[in-house]
Scaffold this active site. Structure first.
Site, PDB file in Angstrom:
ATOM      1  N   ASN A 128       0.800  -1.238   0.000  1.00 15.73           N
ATOM      2  CA  ASN A 128       0.000   0.000   0.000  1.00 15.73           C
ATOM      3  C   ASN A 128       0.827   1.281   0.000  1.00 15.73           C
ATOM      4  O   ASN A 128       0.452   2.253  -0.649  1.00 15.73           O
ATOM      5  CB  ASN A 128      -1.031  -0.017   1.137  1.00 15.73           C
ATOM      6  N   GLU A 139       3.987  -4.133  12.155  1.00 13.39           N
ATOM      7  CA  GLU A 139       3.004  -3.063  11.883  1.00 13.39           C
ATOM      8  C   GLU A 139       1.881  -3.730  11.105  1.00 13.39           C
ATOM      9  O   GLU A 139       2.069  -4.111   9.950  1.00 13.39           O
ATOM     10  CB  GLU A 139       3.628  -1.943  11.049  1.00 13.39           C
ATOM     11  N   CYS A 170      -3.368   1.650   6.408  1.00 12.87           N
ATOM     12  CA  CYS A 170      -3.565   0.995   7.709  1.00 12.87           C
ATOM     13  C   CYS A 170      -4.152   1.960   8.722  1.00 12.87           C
ATOM     14  O   CYS A 170      -4.788   1.545   9.678  1.00 12.87           O
ATOM     15  CB  CYS A 170      -2.240   0.440   8.202  1.00 12.87           C
ATOM     16  N   GLU A 200       7.878   2.376  15.096  1.00 12.28           N
ATOM     17  CA  GLU A 200       8.805   2.858  14.079  1.00 12.28           C
ATOM     18  C   GLU A 200       8.861   4.375  14.163  1.00 12.28           C
ATOM     19  O   GLU A 200       8.096   5.009  14.873  1.00 12.28           O
ATOM     20  CB  GLU A 200       8.326   2.409  12.690  1.00 12.28           C
TER      21      GLU A 200
HETATM   22  P1  NAD Z   1       0.270  -9.188   3.537  1.00 14.46           P
HETATM   23  O1  NAD Z   1       0.347  -9.591   4.966  1.00 14.46           O
HETATM   24  O2  NAD Z   1      -0.489 -10.049   2.608  1.00 14.46           O
HETATM   25  O3  NAD Z   1       1.737  -9.075   2.919  1.00 14.46           O
HETATM   26  C1  NAD Z   1       2.723  -8.236   3.476  1.00 14.46           C
HETATM   27  C2  NAD Z   1       4.093  -8.738   3.055  1.00 14.46           C
HETATM   28  O4  NAD Z   1       4.331 -10.008   3.651  1.00 14.46           O
HETATM   29  C3  NAD Z   1       4.254  -8.935   1.555  1.00 14.46           C
HETATM   30  O5  NAD Z   1       5.552  -8.526   1.163  1.00 14.46           O
HETATM   31  C4  NAD Z   1       4.101 -10.438   1.399  1.00 14.46           C
HETATM   32  O6  NAD Z   1       4.762 -10.942   0.272  1.00 14.46           O
HETATM   33  C5  NAD Z   1       4.774 -10.926   2.677  1.00 14.46           C
HETATM   34  N1  NAD Z   1       4.401 -12.294   3.076  1.00 14.46           N
HETATM   35  C6  NAD Z   1       3.306 -13.010   2.709  1.00 14.46           C
HETATM   36  N2  NAD Z   1       3.346 -14.227   3.278  1.00 14.46           N
HETATM   37  C7  NAD Z   1       4.472 -14.286   4.026  1.00 14.46           C
HETATM   38  C8  NAD Z   1       5.052 -15.279   4.865  1.00 14.46           C
HETATM   39  N3  NAD Z   1       4.468 -16.469   5.030  1.00 14.46           N
HETATM   40  N4  NAD Z   1       6.198 -14.984   5.507  1.00 14.46           N
HETATM   41  C9  NAD Z   1       6.790 -13.779   5.364  1.00 14.46           C
HETATM   42  N5  NAD Z   1       6.298 -12.804   4.575  1.00 14.46           N
HETATM   43  C10 NAD Z   1       5.148 -13.054   3.905  1.00 14.46           C
HETATM   44  O7  NAD Z   1      -0.270  -7.698   3.550  1.00 14.46           O
HETATM   45  P2  NAD Z   1      -0.631  -6.762   2.300  1.00 14.46           P
HETATM   46  O8  NAD Z   1      -1.905  -7.250   1.716  1.00 14.46           O
HETATM   47  O9  NAD Z   1       0.574  -6.596   1.419  1.00 14.46           O
HETATM   48  O10 NAD Z   1      -0.853  -5.353   3.020  1.00 14.46           O
HETATM   49  C11 NAD Z   1      -2.072  -4.965   3.564  1.00 14.46           C
HETATM   50  C12 NAD Z   1      -2.047  -5.095   5.073  1.00 14.46           C
HETATM   51  O11 NAD Z   1      -0.933  -4.383   5.607  1.00 14.46           O
HETATM   52  C13 NAD Z   1      -3.257  -4.488   5.737  1.00 14.46           C
HETATM   53  O12 NAD Z   1      -3.723  -5.338   6.761  1.00 14.46           O
HETATM   54  C14 NAD Z   1      -2.730  -3.204   6.351  1.00 14.46           C
HETATM   55  O13 NAD Z   1      -3.450  -2.715   7.439  1.00 14.46           O
HETATM   56  C15 NAD Z   1      -1.356  -3.594   6.713  1.00 14.46           C
HETATM   57  N6  NAD Z   1      -0.508  -2.413   6.866  1.00 14.46           N
HETATM   58  C16 NAD Z   1      -0.127  -2.013   8.128  1.00 14.46           C
HETATM   59  C17 NAD Z   1       0.650  -0.870   8.289  1.00 14.46           C
HETATM   60  C18 NAD Z   1       1.083  -0.395   9.639  1.00 14.46           C
HETATM   61  O14 NAD Z   1       2.000   0.410   9.709  1.00 14.46           O
HETATM   62  N7  NAD Z   1       0.488  -0.868  10.722  1.00 14.46           N
HETATM   63  C19 NAD Z   1       1.033  -0.137   7.176  1.00 14.46           C
HETATM   64  C20 NAD Z   1       0.616  -0.568   5.926  1.00 14.46           C
HETATM   65  C21 NAD Z   1      -0.142  -1.712   5.773  1.00 14.46           C
END
Ligand code: NAD
Length: 454
Positions: free
Chosen positions: A131, A229, A263, A432
């Site tokens: 995102n 996060e 997020c 962070e």
């Molecule tokens: P996601 O959890 O699907 O993926 C995030 C990352 O993790 C990607 O790079 C993905 O390839 C990797 N990943 C997937 N499976 C994995 C595994 N088994 N082991 C290690 N890494 C793995 O999330 P998304 O769909 O890319 O992002 C959306 C989510 O991120 C939403 O829930 C959003 O709220 C959250 N988010 C949180 C923050 C924050 O600062 N709190 C900021 C941005 C997004």
């Protein structure tokens, strides 16, 4: 080597095929990072500071290029994308001061001299979501490098392009080879190997709570450090004593920024019942006024969703019989467009409880301060939120009572590079940004030097 297609979400055109790192590739990269880290940590603090400033300058010189790349890859409006690239520069600039200021403590004890050292961890693995590809990457790599670590970084599969470019800019700016490596690839391959590799000493993970939980469980096997996060379902609490016009005019931007793929999105608007009807009257033109369209145009406020798969997920929250109060506009034709949508469901509805991560907001009435706080806290998440009131005592009471890491009163601001950011409850672990972030990339070493009697 396998490749992955990177698609422009506003046009559905293929932008590029990106090579996917395999497990052996991760192992090679970690070995290189480990060697580079030892050299990096031995450099004089001023030399490490200068290297980070040179990296910041390289980003500054490429803000427009990075922004255009993000517009193409992620569909972010150009104004937002320029801010994001500039933010990466600012984060690097801010943490370039760290190497010369990361001082330990001298603690008074009997019989000798006691000092603490902030030792780097070694190699840090950063895993980012799709995102905000650039900004979130920088929150990990900048303080980690500044504290004397090497970084391996895995961008999300859908949005790797700006992160890859940042890796090239770091090398061009003179960062030692191997110190900062971007490894595009699958979460189940590259991300998982970061978690299991014994030489990766910390994981900074930003993404869904589901995957974050899995990362934390995997990291436990090696007592590996984690910063997480995760998701959010933040409340925008509107009291009847606030500037209601301003609260309504700004509410769409508190949730629909980045098409709600944020997020920190204030995706639950909680409105005191006494002003609920008036608030909805004011909200409607504000939502319909959000400019949705070509992300390359300077006037655009909201672009498309990131992918077809994500569009399907968001659309599942708005079936034909959904309680839609009103919607804004979105272009038709190619692209993953979704109009800003306002729902008025019951409190126990799925749309009230789950993170939608799209331009869909729910509005719920509440009775009094206690009810508003209870409703705001009735979620496993706790990342962000806003409180609208002109009563100072109420602002203080409510901001202390809401279980969330980042709140703003009478605004929707969440992220500043110089203030801490992170979640309560299942929104995350650790913080962070801000002055203390580099410390989370160090181990405290305490050394007692005995003094011989004269
Ligand atoms: P996601 O959890 O699907 O993926 C995030 C990352 O993790 C990607 O790079 C993905 O390839 C990797 N990943 C997937 N499976 C994995 C595994 N088994 N082991 C290690 N890494 C793995 O999330 P998304 O769909 O890319 O992002 C959306 C989510 O991120 C939403 O829930 C959003 O709220 C959250 N988010 C949180 C923050 C924050 O600062 N709190 C900021 C941005 C997004």
């Amino acid at each position: 080597m396998s490749t992955s297609d990177v698609i422009n979400p506003a046009t559905e055109d293929l932008l590029r095929k990106v090579e996917q790192t395999d497990e052996a590739g991760v192992d090679d990269a970690v070995a290189r990072a480990k060697a580079a880290q030892k050299q990096w940590a031995r450099l004089a603090p001023a030399e490490r500071a200068a290297a980070l400033r040179a990296f910041a300058a390289a980003v500054d010189a490429h803000v427009d290029e990075l922004a255009e790349l993000e517009v193409a890859n992620s569909g972010h409006p150009i104004g937002n994308a320029k801010w994001e690239a500039g933010h990466v520069r600012d984060v690097l600039q801010y943490y370039s001061a760290t190497p010369e200021r990361l001082s330990g403590k001298q603690i008074p004890v009997a019989g000798g001299l006691d000092v603490t050292f902030n030792e780097p961890l070694g190699v840090v693995g950063v895993i980012t979501p799709w995102n905000f590809p650039m900004t979130i990457a920088s929150w990990g790599f900048a303080p980690a490098l500044a504290a004397g670590n090497a970084v391996v970084l895995k961008p999300a599969e859908w949005t790797p392009l700006t992160t890859i470019r940042l890796g090239e800019l770091a090398a061009d700016a003179g960062l030692p080879a191997g110190l900062f490596q971007v490894l595009p690839g699958k979460g189940s391959v590259v991300g998982e190997r970061f978690v299991t590799h014994p030489d990766v000493r910390k994981i900074v993970f930003t993404g869904s709570t589901e995957v974050g939980t899995r990362v934390m469980a995997g990291a436990a096997a090696q007592v590996k450090r984690v910063t997480l996060e995760l998701g959010g379902k933040s409340a925008n609490i509107v009291f009847d004593d606030c500037d209601l016009e301003k609260a309504a005019a700004t509410a769409p931007y508190g949730v629909f920024d980045n098409a709600g793929q944020d997020c920190c999105a204030r995706s639950r608007i909680l409105v005191q019942r006494t002003v609920y009807d008036r608030f909805m009257e004011l909200l409607e033109p504000a939502v319909k006024g959000v400019v949705v369209g070509d992300p390359r145009s300077e006037g655009t406020e909201m672009g498309p969703l990131v992918s077809k798969a994500h569009w399907n997920s968001v659309a599942s929250f708005v079936p034909d019989d959904a309680p839609v109060a009103f919607r804004g506009d979105a272009p038709s034709g190619p692209g993953y467009w979704f109009p800003p949508t306002v729902l008025t469901p019951q409190r126990d509805d799925r749309t009230v409880r789950e993170e939608i991560f799209g331009p869909v907001v729910v509005v719920l009435p509440f009775d009094d301060e206690a009810d508003g706080i209870a409703l705001a806290n009735d979620t496993p998440y706790g990342l962000s939120g806003s409180i609208w009131t002109d009563n100072l005592s109420r602002a203080l009471r409510v901001s202390r009572a809401v279980e969330s890491g980042n709140l703003s009163v009478n605004s929707h601001s969440s992220v500043r590079y110089n203030t801490p950011f992170g979640g309560f409850k299942q929104s995350g672990l650790g913080r962070e940004l801000g002055p203390d972030a580099p410390l989370s990339f160090t181990e405290t070493k305490n050394v007692f030097y005995a003094i011989q009697e004269a």
